[in-house]
Design a protein around this motif. Structure first.
Motif, PDB file in Angstrom:
ATOM      1  N   SER A 194       0.618  -0.849   0.057  1.00 55.77           N
ATOM      2  CA  SER A 194      -0.189  -0.045  -0.262  1.00 55.77           C
ATOM      3  C   SER A 194       1.075   1.229  -0.328  1.00 55.77           C
ATOM      4  CB  SER A 194      -1.272   0.606   1.034  1.00 55.77           C
ATOM      5  OG  SER A 194      -0.545  -0.550   2.603  1.00 55.77           O
ATOM      6  N   MET A 195       1.665   1.346   0.568  1.00 58.92           N
ATOM      7  CA  MET A 195       3.312   2.229   0.062  1.00 58.92           C
ATOM      8  C   MET A 195       3.837   1.774  -0.389  1.00 58.92           C
ATOM      9  SD  MET A 195       4.424   2.182   4.018  1.00 58.92           S
ATOM     10  CE  MET A 195       2.342   2.415   4.067  1.00 58.92           C
ATOM     11  N   LEU A 196       5.575   2.622  -0.985  1.00 60.96           N
ATOM     12  CA  LEU A 196       6.302   1.726  -1.595  1.00 60.96           C
ATOM     13  C   LEU A 196       7.361   1.051  -0.384  1.00 60.96           C
ATOM     14  CD1 LEU A 196       8.169   2.470  -4.186  1.00 60.96           C
ATOM     15  CD2 LEU A 196       9.777   4.706  -2.915  1.00 60.96           C
ATOM     16  N   ALA A 197       7.410   0.287  -0.981  1.00 57.53           N
ATOM     17  CA  ALA A 197       8.190  -1.166  -0.356  1.00 57.53           C
ATOM     18  C   ALA A 197       9.841  -0.574  -0.475  1.00 57.53           C
ATOM     19  CB  ALA A 197       7.756  -2.394  -1.180  1.00 57.53           C
ATOM     20  N   ASN A 198      10.234  -1.044   1.213  1.00 59.36           N
ATOM     21  CA  ASN A 198      11.409  -0.726   1.558  1.00 59.36           C
ATOM     22  C   ASN A 198      11.879  -2.595   1.774  1.00 59.36           C
ATOM     23  OD1 ASN A 198      11.894   1.666   2.137  1.00 59.36           O
ATOM     24  ND2 ASN A 198      10.002   1.808   3.204  1.00 59.36           N
ATOM     25  N   PRO A 199      13.029  -2.316   0.476  1.00 56.61           N
ATOM     26  CA  PRO A 199      14.077  -3.522   0.590  1.00 56.61           C
ATOM     27  C   PRO A 199      14.176  -4.871   2.788  1.00 56.61           C
ATOM     28  CG  PRO A 199      15.257  -2.437  -0.599  1.00 56.61           C
ATOM     29  CD  PRO A 199      14.041  -1.674   0.210  1.00 56.61           C
ATOM     30  N   GLY A 200      14.564  -5.120   2.736  1.00 57.22           N
ATOM     31  CA  GLY A 200      15.007  -5.731   3.705  1.00 57.22           C
ATOM     32  C   GLY A 200      13.782  -5.963   5.397  1.00 57.22           C
ATOM     33  N   THR A 201      13.121  -5.781   4.839  1.00 55.76           N
ATOM     34  CA  THR A 201      11.493  -5.838   5.946  1.00 55.76           C
ATOM     35  C   THR A 201      10.496  -5.505   5.578  1.00 55.76           C
ATOM     36  OG1 THR A 201      10.715  -3.861   7.503  1.00 55.76           O
ATOM     37  CG2 THR A 201      10.935  -2.496   5.945  1.00 55.76           C
ATOM     38  N   THR A 202       8.623  -5.911   5.234  1.00 55.11           N
ATOM     39  CA  THR A 202       7.779  -6.141   5.393  1.00 55.11           C
ATOM     40  C   THR A 202       6.574  -5.384   5.321  1.00 55.11           C
ATOM     41  OG1 THR A 202       6.813  -6.647   7.661  1.00 55.11           O
ATOM     42  CG2 THR A 202       7.347  -8.497   6.663  1.00 55.11           C
ATOM     43  N   THR A 203       6.045  -4.677   4.453  1.00 51.27           N
ATOM     44  CA  THR A 203       5.163  -3.523   4.024  1.00 51.27           C
ATOM     45  C   THR A 203       3.812  -3.763   3.979  1.00 51.27           C
ATOM     46  OG1 THR A 203       7.259  -2.602   2.621  1.00 51.27           O
ATOM     47  CG2 THR A 203       4.919  -1.931   1.994  1.00 51.27           C
ATOM     48  N   PRO A 204       3.129  -3.213   5.003  1.00 54.43           N
ATOM     49  CA  PRO A 204       1.334  -3.606   4.486  1.00 54.43           C
ATOM     50  C   PRO A 204       1.075  -2.862   3.366  1.00 54.43           C
ATOM     51  CG  PRO A 204       2.280  -1.505   6.265  1.00 54.43           C
ATOM     52  CD  PRO A 204       4.034  -1.529   5.318  1.00 54.43           C
ATOM     53  N   GLY A 205      -0.238  -4.401   3.301  1.00 56.94           N
ATOM     54  CA  GLY A 205      -0.423  -4.305   1.724  1.00 56.94           C
ATOM     55  C   GLY A 205      -1.942  -4.923   1.941  1.00 56.94           C
ATOM     56  N   LYS A 206      -2.132  -5.770   0.725  1.00 59.47           N
ATOM     57  CA  LYS A 206      -2.813  -6.863   0.633  1.00 59.47           C
ATOM     58  C   LYS A 206      -2.443  -7.688  -0.019  1.00 59.47           C
ATOM     59  CE  LYS A 206      -6.983  -4.953   1.815  1.00 59.47           C
ATOM     60  NZ  LYS A 206      -7.328  -4.900   3.244  1.00 59.47           N
ATOM     61  N   VAL A 207      -2.276  -9.146   0.317  1.00 58.26           N
ATOM     62  CA  VAL A 207      -2.237 -10.784  -0.152  1.00 58.26           C
ATOM     63  C   VAL A 207      -3.893 -11.427  -0.342  1.00 58.26           C
ATOM     64  CG1 VAL A 207      -0.923 -12.070   0.052  1.00 58.26           C
ATOM     65  CG2 VAL A 207      -0.216 -10.395   0.865  1.00 58.26           C
ATOM     66  N   TYR A 208      -3.378 -12.216  -1.743  1.00 56.66           N
ATOM     67  CA  TYR A 208      -4.412 -12.408  -2.390  1.00 56.66           C
ATOM     68  C   TYR A 208      -4.392 -13.676  -3.094  1.00 56.66           C
ATOM     69  CZ  TYR A 208      -6.876  -7.857  -2.614  1.00 56.66           C
ATOM     70  OH  TYR A 208      -6.986  -6.291  -2.137  1.00 56.66           O
ATOM     71  N   TYR A 209      -5.210 -15.201  -3.049  1.00 61.32           N
ATOM     72  CA  TYR A 209      -4.861 -16.416  -3.668  1.00 61.32           C
ATOM     73  C   TYR A 209      -6.208 -16.360  -4.827  1.00 61.32           C
ATOM     74  CZ  TYR A 209      -2.154 -17.959   0.364  1.00 61.32           C
ATOM     75  OH  TYR A 209      -2.051 -19.182   0.859  1.00 61.32           O
ATOM     76  N   VAL A 210      -5.493 -16.575  -5.649  1.00 61.06           N
ATOM     77  CA  VAL A 210      -6.303 -16.319  -7.433  1.00 61.06           C
ATOM     78  C   VAL A 210      -5.351 -17.356  -8.144  1.00 61.06           C
ATOM     79  CG1 VAL A 210      -5.974 -14.920  -9.076  1.00 61.06           C
ATOM     80  CG2 VAL A 210      -5.493 -13.369  -7.007  1.00 61.06           C
ATOM     81  N   GLN A 211      -6.542 -17.672  -8.941  1.00 66.44           N
ATOM     82  CA  GLN A 211      -7.010 -18.928  -9.134  1.00 66.44           C
ATOM     83  C   GLN A 211      -5.230 -18.204 -10.735  1.00 66.44           C
ATOM     84  OE1 GLN A 211      -9.799 -18.968  -8.183  1.00 66.44           O
ATOM     85  NE2 GLN A 211     -10.235 -20.090  -6.862  1.00 66.44           N
ATOM     86  N   GLY A 212      -4.577 -19.288 -11.075  1.00 61.56           N
ATOM     87  CA  GLY A 212      -4.071 -18.551 -12.733  1.00 61.56           C
ATOM     88  C   GLY A 212      -3.579 -19.665 -13.231  1.00 61.56           C
ATOM     89  N   GLY A 213      -2.367 -19.462 -14.217  1.00 62.91           N
ATOM     90  CA  GLY A 213      -1.657 -20.608 -14.905  1.00 62.91           C
ATOM     91  C   GLY A 213      -2.829 -20.037 -16.181  1.00 62.91           C
TER      92      GLY A 213
END
Length: 382
Positions: free
Chosen positions: A23-42
């Motif tokens: 949800s914001m610019l990610a910084n290397p080496g640490t977690t960043t707030p945001g959303k994680v989704y499971y999506v059917q793919g391939g």
């Protein structure tokens, strides 16, 4: 469940996609707030699901494990009313999973793919079990997740059944697998980078290079085509009849040697039941084949035909499923009896719908939204 007349056969990957969006610019080496989704793919699964949402019943040939990812994918497939007969299920299979990390603009910033099971378990022997499904199939689509032996087996099987083959490159690396099956392929749908990789693989050289971002800035559609034309020509000269090159927000180039309206499925191999029948009738009314009667070859000396289909304005949420749904919409339309130009027009409208949702394939499609799109009248002839 038997494979019905006028239904496509799809061979390739069913994958669980894990989408992580900060949800914001990610910084290397640490977690960043945001959303994680499971999506059917391939790729193959996305194409097949898109077709099913447009009223088709494609026959899927793939492989899944009895793990969390496999159960999720298989249950969704069953709930869609699609046949699972062609899906190999085994406790030793690790269901393919791809984890993509997106940037704040919705573009893939990094990703990890674990899809080795497709090459290991989706074997020629498994594929040959379903040879009879091609008897009435208007088209076979294979994605490049298959191993070289399995790609060759599938394509030869299709040729024996007089069934045209559509090759979906999947990625730059896997797109090079075209070299072992090019003689069997009727349709191919690479993006710009996959096109370059395929041309190099087929020419046995590295003479073609991806366009740099600086080259793409403020460039006209005609100039873009001229820069990529030599690579497109390699694919056509090697025998691929129709090359559909996707360029994201720049739309699609439909290319072939001569005039593409000859690429229309025989009536006995089409299916116009339900939604597809409505789609066929509406497109024929709004965009009849005569609409294209004024188009001529781009290069009369080589008889290269190319037409540009612009993308449609969209409120972009996610871009990952756009290319797959473009192919799904195009294949559904071909199987309904529309010609290739009409079918690509539908594919463009279908692709617009998918970039506006989180999933790789929208839950439903609106007939009026698809057939009301201005792209049904190609904007630019090259």
């Amino acid at each position: 469940m038997e494979h019905g007349d006028g239904e496509a056969v799809i061979i390739g990957g069913m994958v669980l996609d894990i989408h992580a969006t900060p949800s914001m610019l990610a910084n290397p080496g640490t977690t960043t707030p945001g959303k994680v989704y499971y999506v059917q793919g391939g790729v193959a699964r996305n194409v097949a699901e898109c077709m099913s949402k447009l009223g088709a019943k494609p026959y899927m040939i793939s492989a899944l494990g009895f793990d969390m990812a496999g159960n999720l994918l298989l249950n969704q497939w069953k709930s869609a009313g699609l046949s699972i007969e062609g899906i190999l299920k085994d406790k030793d299979i690790e269901t393919p999973v791809v984890c993509n990390i997106f940037d704040v603009n919705g573009e893939v910033a990094a990703g990890v793919a674990s899809v080795e099971a497709l090459e290991k378990y989706l074997t020629p022997d498994w594929i040959f079990r379903f040879k009879n499904t091609l008897l009435s199939a208007p088209v076979l689509m294979v994605d490049a997740n298959l191993s070289h032996p399995s790609l060759e087996a599938a394509c030869k099987m299709a040729i024996d059944m007089a069934c045209p083959v559509w090759f979906e490159p999947v990625s730059v690396t896997k797109s090079r697998r075209i070299s072992s099956i090019v003689e069997y392929v009727t349709f191919a749908s690479p993006n710009e980078d996959e096109l370059i990789a395929m041309a190099n693989a087929l020419s046995g050289s590295d003479e073609f290079h991806p366009l740099k971002e600086s080259q793409k800035k403020n460039i006209s559609v005609l100039s873009l085509f001229q820069m990529l034309k030599p690579a497109i020509w390699v694919l056509l000269e090697k025998g691929i009849k129709v090359v559909l090159v996707t360029f994201g927000s720049n739309g699609v180039f439909l290319c072939n040697k001569g005039w593409p309206r000859q690429f229309k499925m025989p009536a006995e191999k089409t299916n116009q039941c339900g939604f597809r029948g409505q789609l066929f009738k509406t497109v024929m009314q709004k965009c009849p084949p005569s609409r294209y009667s004024g188009f001529s070859e781009l290069d009369r000396s080589s008889h290269l035909f190319a037409v540009h289909f612009p993308s449609l304005p969209a409120s972009v949420v996610r871009l990952t499923g756009a290319g797959d749904c473009l192919v799904g919409g195009t294949l559904t339309s071909i199987c309904a009896g529309l010609d290739i130009m009409q079918s690509v027009s539908v594919g463009i409208a279908v692709a617009k719908a998918v970039v506006e949702v989180e999933a790789n394939v929208p839950s439903t499609f609106s007939l009026s939204a698809i057939t009301g799109a201005k792209v049904l009248f190609p904007q630019s002839m090259l």
